[in-house]
Write an enzyme that holds these catalytic residues in place. Structure first.
Site, PDB file in Angstrom:
ATOM      1  N   ALA A  57       0.857  -1.193   0.000  1.00 13.61           N
ATOM      2  CA  ALA A  57       0.000   0.000   0.000  1.00 13.61           C
ATOM      3  C   ALA A  57       0.892   1.241   0.000  1.00 13.61           C
ATOM      4  CB  ALA A  57      -0.882  -0.017   1.234  1.00 13.61           C
ATOM      5  N   GLY A 109       0.770  -5.229   0.931  1.00 14.82           N
ATOM      6  CA  GLY A 109      -0.314  -5.356  -0.043  1.00 14.82           C
ATOM      7  C   GLY A 109       0.154  -5.966  -1.350  1.00 14.82           C
ATOM      8  N   GLU A 137      -0.020  -9.552  -0.756  1.00 12.10           N
ATOM      9  CA  GLU A 137      -1.444  -9.922  -0.648  1.00 12.10           C
ATOM     10  C   GLU A 137      -2.086  -9.986  -2.031  1.00 12.10           C
ATOM     11  OE1 GLU A 137      -2.090  -6.814   2.403  1.00 12.10           O
ATOM     12  OE2 GLU A 137      -3.175  -8.380   3.474  1.00 12.10           O
ATOM     13  N   GLU A 172       3.693  -5.267   7.475  1.00 14.32           N
ATOM     14  CA  GLU A 172       2.750  -4.284   8.021  1.00 14.32           C
ATOM     15  C   GLU A 172       2.946  -4.029   9.509  1.00 14.32           C
ATOM     16  OE1 GLU A 172       2.065  -6.551   5.798  1.00 14.32           O
ATOM     17  OE2 GLU A 172       0.552  -5.870   4.377  1.00 14.32           O
TER      18      GLU A 172
HETATM   19  C1  LIG Z   1      -4.864  -0.072   3.671  1.00 15.03           C
HETATM   20  C2  LIG Z   1      -3.706  -0.487   4.516  1.00 15.03           C
HETATM   21  C3  LIG Z   1      -2.965  -1.595   3.888  1.00 15.03           C
HETATM   22  C4  LIG Z   1      -1.709  -1.849   4.295  1.00 15.03           C
HETATM   23  C5  LIG Z   1      -0.946  -2.914   3.665  1.00 15.03           C
HETATM   24  C6  LIG Z   1       0.447  -2.441   3.246  1.00 15.03           C
HETATM   25  O1  LIG Z   1       0.838  -2.810   2.186  1.00 15.03           O
HETATM   26  S1  LIG Z   1       1.357  -1.462   4.256  1.00 15.03           S
HETATM   27  C7  LIG Z   1       2.870  -1.231   3.361  1.00 15.03           C
HETATM   28  C8  LIG Z   1       3.695  -2.458   3.393  1.00 15.03           C
HETATM   29  N1  LIG Z   1       4.935  -2.231   2.710  1.00 15.03           N
HETATM   30  C9  LIG Z   1       6.050  -1.932   3.347  1.00 15.03           C
HETATM   31  O2  LIG Z   1       6.109  -1.868   4.552  1.00 15.03           O
HETATM   32  C10 LIG Z   1       7.266  -1.675   2.488  1.00 15.03           C
HETATM   33  C11 LIG Z   1       7.943  -0.413   2.927  1.00 15.03           C
HETATM   34  N2  LIG Z   1       9.120  -0.149   2.131  1.00 15.03           N
HETATM   35  C12 LIG Z   1      10.298  -0.734   2.359  1.00 15.03           C
HETATM   36  O3  LIG Z   1      10.463  -1.567   3.199  1.00 15.03           O
HETATM   37  C13 LIG Z   1      11.444  -0.269   1.507  1.00 15.03           C
HETATM   38  O4  LIG Z   1      11.173   1.022   1.083  1.00 15.03           O
HETATM   39  C14 LIG Z   1      11.664  -1.195   0.290  1.00 15.03           C
HETATM   40  C15 LIG Z   1      10.391  -1.368  -0.507  1.00 15.03           C
HETATM   41  C16 LIG Z   1      12.188  -2.544   0.760  1.00 15.03           C
HETATM   42  C17 LIG Z   1      12.719  -0.531  -0.645  1.00 15.03           C
HETATM   43  O5  LIG Z   1      13.890  -0.268   0.103  1.00 15.03           O
HETATM   44  P1  LIG Z   1      15.079   0.587  -0.534  1.00 15.03           P
HETATM   45  O6  LIG Z   1      16.141   0.662   0.512  1.00 15.03           O
HETATM   46  O7  LIG Z   1      15.426   0.046  -1.849  1.00 15.03           O
HETATM   47  O8  LIG Z   1      14.509   2.034  -0.807  1.00 15.03           O
HETATM   48  P2  LIG Z   1      13.841   3.075   0.188  1.00 15.03           P
HETATM   49  O9  LIG Z   1      13.406   2.425   1.429  1.00 15.03           O
HETATM   50  O10 LIG Z   1      14.738   4.237   0.313  1.00 15.03           O
HETATM   51  O11 LIG Z   1      12.525   3.479  -0.606  1.00 15.03           O
HETATM   52  C18 LIG Z   1      12.609   4.216  -1.820  1.00 15.03           C
HETATM   53  C19 LIG Z   1      11.501   5.248  -1.807  1.00 15.03           C
HETATM   54  O12 LIG Z   1      10.236   4.560  -1.866  1.00 15.03           O
HETATM   55  C20 LIG Z   1       9.400   4.985  -0.823  1.00 15.03           C
HETATM   56  N3  LIG Z   1       8.545   3.869  -0.435  1.00 15.03           N
HETATM   57  C21 LIG Z   1       8.925   2.624  -0.183  1.00 15.03           C
HETATM   58  N4  LIG Z   1       7.870   1.860   0.102  1.00 15.03           N
HETATM   59  C22 LIG Z   1       6.789   2.659   0.011  1.00 15.03           C
HETATM   60  C23 LIG Z   1       5.402   2.448   0.198  1.00 15.03           C
HETATM   61  N5  LIG Z   1       4.891   1.231   0.504  1.00 15.03           N
HETATM   62  N6  LIG Z   1       4.588   3.489   0.048  1.00 15.03           N
HETATM   63  C24 LIG Z   1       5.070   4.710  -0.288  1.00 15.03           C
HETATM   64  N7  LIG Z   1       6.380   4.977  -0.479  1.00 15.03           N
HETATM   65  C25 LIG Z   1       7.221   3.949  -0.331  1.00 15.03           C
HETATM   66  C26 LIG Z   1      10.368   5.412   0.271  1.00 15.03           C
HETATM   67  O13 LIG Z   1       9.746   6.286   1.165  1.00 15.03           O
HETATM   68  C27 LIG Z   1      11.456   6.064  -0.528  1.00 15.03           C
HETATM   69  O14 LIG Z   1      10.995   7.350  -0.867  1.00 15.03           O
HETATM   70  P3  LIG Z   1      11.946   8.607  -0.774  1.00 15.03           P
HETATM   71  O15 LIG Z   1      11.070   9.754  -1.119  1.00 15.03           O
HETATM   72  O16 LIG Z   1      13.049   8.340  -1.749  1.00 15.03           O
HETATM   73  O17 LIG Z   1      12.459   8.652   0.620  1.00 15.03           O
END
Ligand SMILES: CC/C=C/CC(=O)SCCNC(=O)CCNC(=O)[C@H](O)C(C)(C)COP(=O)(O)OP(=O)(O)OC[C@H]1O[C@@H](n2cnc3c(N)ncnc32)[C@H](O)[C@@H]1OP(=O)(O)O
Length: 719
Positions: free
Chosen positions: A61, A100, A103, A123
């Site tokens: 998400a 997500g 999922e 999550e």
């Molecule tokens: C309705 C509710 C439902 C909820 C279900 C969900 O899905 S909750 C979200 C679950 N997902 C996560 O927890 C993943 C979170 N992200 C990460 O763990 C890491 O970002 C990654 C995907 C493993 C990538 O890691 P990496 O080191 O390669 O890069 P960054 O961490 O620096 O990320 C790059 C930019 O992407 C942004 N970002 C990452 N994930 C998300 C996301 N799920 N939503 C929005 N944005 C995301 C991150 O913030 C970085 O952005 P910058 O602006 O460059 O800081």
């Protein structure tokens, strides 16, 4: 967005497009709904493949949407529609399938993953649970114990582990999309009933009650007050005991309480704060995106005590060539053995070959002549460090970045001992240095942007969360720790016990209260520092009253314990007693209680009743107040820096975001009012006097923490 195309004649290919991680924003969800409908309605299409753009399946998400008015299609019906499709849908998982994203893949009928892909339901680390059916489908697919492990820990797994667990159907080392298309063609037209995970019964587990009881107990212990891991267990229990649709209702109900919770806000703040600290800047205008780091291939470590050994291991594990220097031959040999052992154990854990040949050892400081960067890690003594820096300045090649591993000494003073002060920075590691994630990178007024960038990049390479901080006594973490410890001592004088203070802090979520922590790290450590600062001295030695030093209230309690040889765990006695020297299980010590009574009587102090709330306010608000002073002094660029330092280096509970986030959650007005209250009661304690930035933030309407940087800039420009 999602793009649609037709490949191999009869496969509908859906591509998620939302860089960098193809998060499921409203536009992406809408795109999936539209393209799935199109593929299912196209009579030429026999099967569907879903993939993500740029080799990344989906990061889940869109976290940036949380806390906003979320619009667009919901994930749950979207995934149900995919699962209910009458044509096979295959997820082509490259890069990551998280939250997500996984999922969505579990709603597909088949999953093909690249061998380098990582999958998981993280999550819980954001204060949530996998509420798009993840808690109901995963246990049905891989069984309750394995699902509990993944969901409650938020652990990422490799494609190989995913295949072994049965999360994916095929792993490929080559073109994942091609393999998924081929797979899709091979299953087109076959019955799909047996591929819809929501229809599976949950695999039987013997003695379900005992299993959940045991897991719940463990989770409660490690959660330290976090609510999401507990909700995750409850949701998986629903999968194991209820029909699917009722389980989904329970998942929704549990998610509803988590989604708007303060803990979820704190954890999501922490996620973005961790990324914000990487975009560092200094008051002199150096910035992460404009300062070019120097390449570092060879690094040297001077001094192979506990810290030096850990640093050498971390450098070697990061793939650097390391020159490890210790002048005493016997200690050098001991260190070599210890470093090799640590490398071997680390490699065994990670299933790789130990990087033993990466480290060379020498007792001669001249051996570092070719190093690109040197980390001095000798004993915490300014005179000794000064000598080492003069030597390094003489022997190192031009351009070598010189770093000092100190927990608080003046980096600028050390820089002034060298020919190139602009190449000197502090690298404050935390023990054990090869394990702890935090690194404070300390710049002085002369440190060049390139030197800061080099240390920050090296930290990243070593897998650290690096935070750039200015040069001041104790830097950020230890500077804030001082008023916190001071309040804990004062509370003992006023009637509290170590047990009460520790209980308050542990119930708040710290892994250990301040006194247990002091016993663990050794009371003599602080004693040495206080002696060097002219604070700890035998009673009456300076003619000052026992509880006043340098014109301020002072508690000599720690010094008095040290004078008795009570150094904590290592001597079997400290603030608590232990069964033996080196013992780890603390128990209440009647000697300490009668010592405190005697101390109070000697100083005419009358013990009063102190409650847990007062302990929290005195210790935490004094620490937070110092955080505001640090912000005011421009030692860090924003509150996120402080919060990340406390979460990663000082055991601040992550679900409380960090001290500055916590202050904004409590309400700045409330923090100010309570500090004023406690300062009135203790006017001789300057750390309880609210700092002017806190007052100014309150007068500016107590903006939320994410606006403090902006408000700080405005306030500073008005000065
Ligand atoms: C309705 C509710 C439902 C909820 C279900 C969900 O899905 S909750 C979200 C679950 N997902 C996560 O927890 C993943 C979170 N992200 C990460 O763990 C890491 O970002 C990654 C995907 C493993 C990538 O890691 P990496 O080191 O390669 O890069 P960054 O961490 O620096 O990320 C790059 C930019 O992407 C942004 N970002 C990452 N994930 C998300 C996301 N799920 N939503 C929005 N944005 C995301 C991150 O913030 C970085 O952005 P910058 O602006 O460059 O800081």
């Amino acid at each position: 967005m999602a793009q649609y195309s037709r490949v191999s004649g009869s496969v509908g290919l859906i591509t998620l497009q939302n860089p960098p991680v193809n998060a499921l924003s409203a536009a992406v969800r809408q795109g999936i709904v539209d393209t799935v409908k199109r593929a299912l309605g196209d009579p030429e299409v026999k099967a569907v493949v879903i993939r993500g753009q740029n080799g990344v399946f989906c990061g889940g998400a869109d976290i940036k949407e949380f806390g906003t008015n979320m619009s667009g299609p919901h994930l749950v019906p979207m995934i149900h529609a995919i699962e209910a499709a009458n044509k096979p849908v295959v997820a082509a998982i490259e890069g990551i399938a998280l939250g997500g994203g996984l999922e969505l893949a579990l709603g597909c009928h088949y999953r093909v993953a690249h061998s380098k892909a990582r999958l998981g339901l993280p999550e819980v680390t954001l204060g949530l649970l996998p509420a798009a059916g993840g808690t109901q489908r995963l246990p049905r697919l891989i069984g309750v114990p394995a699902a509990l492990d993944l969901i409650t820990k938020g652990r990422h797994i490799t494609a190989a582990e995913a295949l072994q667990l049965g999360v994916v159907d095929q792993v490929t080392g080559h073109g994942t999309v091609d393999a998924a298309v081929k797979f899709a063609l091979s299953v087109a037209g076959k019955p799909l009933d047996a591929r819809r995970i929501s229809t599976y019964p949950c695999p039987r587990t013997s003695d379900l009650d005992a299993l959940f009881e045991g897991v719940m107990q463990k989770v409660r212990q490690s959660a330290r007050g976090a609510i999401a891991p507990i909700a995750c267990v409850q949701a998986v229990r629903a999968a194991a005991t209820l029909p699917y649709l009722q389980g989904m209702e329970r998942e929704k109900e549990l998610m509803a309480t988590l989604f708007t919770s303060g803990q979820a806000r704190a954890l999501q703040y922490s996620f973005f704060a961790q990324r914000a600290v990487g975009r560092w800047s200094t008051p002199s205008g150096a910035r992460w995106d404009t300062s070019k780091p120097r390449p570092v291939h060879i690094a040297a470590v001077i001094g192979l005590g506990t810290m030096g050994r850990g640093i050498a291991v971390a450098l070697a594990q990061a793939g650097l060539s390391v020159i490890a220097v210790e002048t005493q031959e016997k200690q050098l040999m001991e260190a070599k053995q210890a470093v090799s052992g640590m490398l071997e154990r680390g490699a065994k854990r990670r299933g790789v070959a130990p990087a033993l040949d990466k480290v060379s050892y020498s007792h001669d400081i001249k051996a570092v002549a070719d190093a690109d960067l040197v980390i001095e890690a000798v004993f915490e003594d300014m005179a000794l460090k000064r000598t080492v820096f003069r030597q390094l300045s003489a022997v190192c090649k031009p351009g070598t970045v010189l770093c000092t591993n100190t927990s608080g000494l003046d980096v600028e003073h050390l820089a002034s001992q060298t020919r190139n002060p602009q190449l000197v920075v502090g690298m404050h590691f935390f023990a054990p240095a090869h394990v702890m994630k935090l690194l404070e990178v300390v710049y002085g007024p002369q440190s060049s942007p390139q030197a800061v960038a080099t240390a920050m990049q090296l930290g990243k390479k070593m897998g650290k969360v690096s935070v750039a901080v200015g040069n001041c006594r104790g830097f950020v973490g230890n500077r804030m720790l001082k008023p916190y410890l001071e309040q804990a001592f004062f509370l003992l004088e006023e009637g509290a016990t170590p047990e009460l203070v520790d209980r308050a802090l542990e119930e708040f979520g710290f892994p250990m209260g301040v006194f247990k922590m002091s016993d663990l790290s050794g009371l003599d450590v602080g004693w040495r520092v206080r002696k060097a600062d002219g604070l700890a001295e035998p009673v009456g030695a300076s003619g000052q009253p026992a509880r006043i030093r340098q014109g301020q209230r002072y508690s000599p309690l720690g010094d008095l314990l040290c004078e008795q040889g009570r150094f904590g765990q290592k001597t079997g006695r400290g603030w608590y007693q232990y069964d033996k020297s080196g013992g780890q299980v603390a128990s209440s010590d009647p000697w300490l209680h009668s010592f405190l009574e005697g101390y109070r009587a000697m100083h005419g102090l009358v013990a009063r009743r102190i409650d847990l709330q007062e302990v929290l306010e005195r210790c935490l608000y004094a620490l937070i107040n110092e955080g505001f002073r640090i912000l005011e002094d421009g030692i860090v660029a924003g509150p996120e820096d402080i919060d990340i330092i406390y979460v990663f280096g000082y055991g601040w509970p992550r679900h409380r975001g960090g001290p500055m986030f916590y202050a904004s959650m409590v309400g700045l007005e409330r923090v100010l009012e309570r500090l004023e209250h406690h300062h009135k009661a203790h006017p001789d304690v300057p750390h309880l006097q609210p700092c002017s930035l806190l007052r100014r933030l309150v007068s500016s309407g107590s903006p939320p923490v994410h606006r403090w940087r902006e408000v700080l800039k405005k306030l500073n420009s008005q000065l």
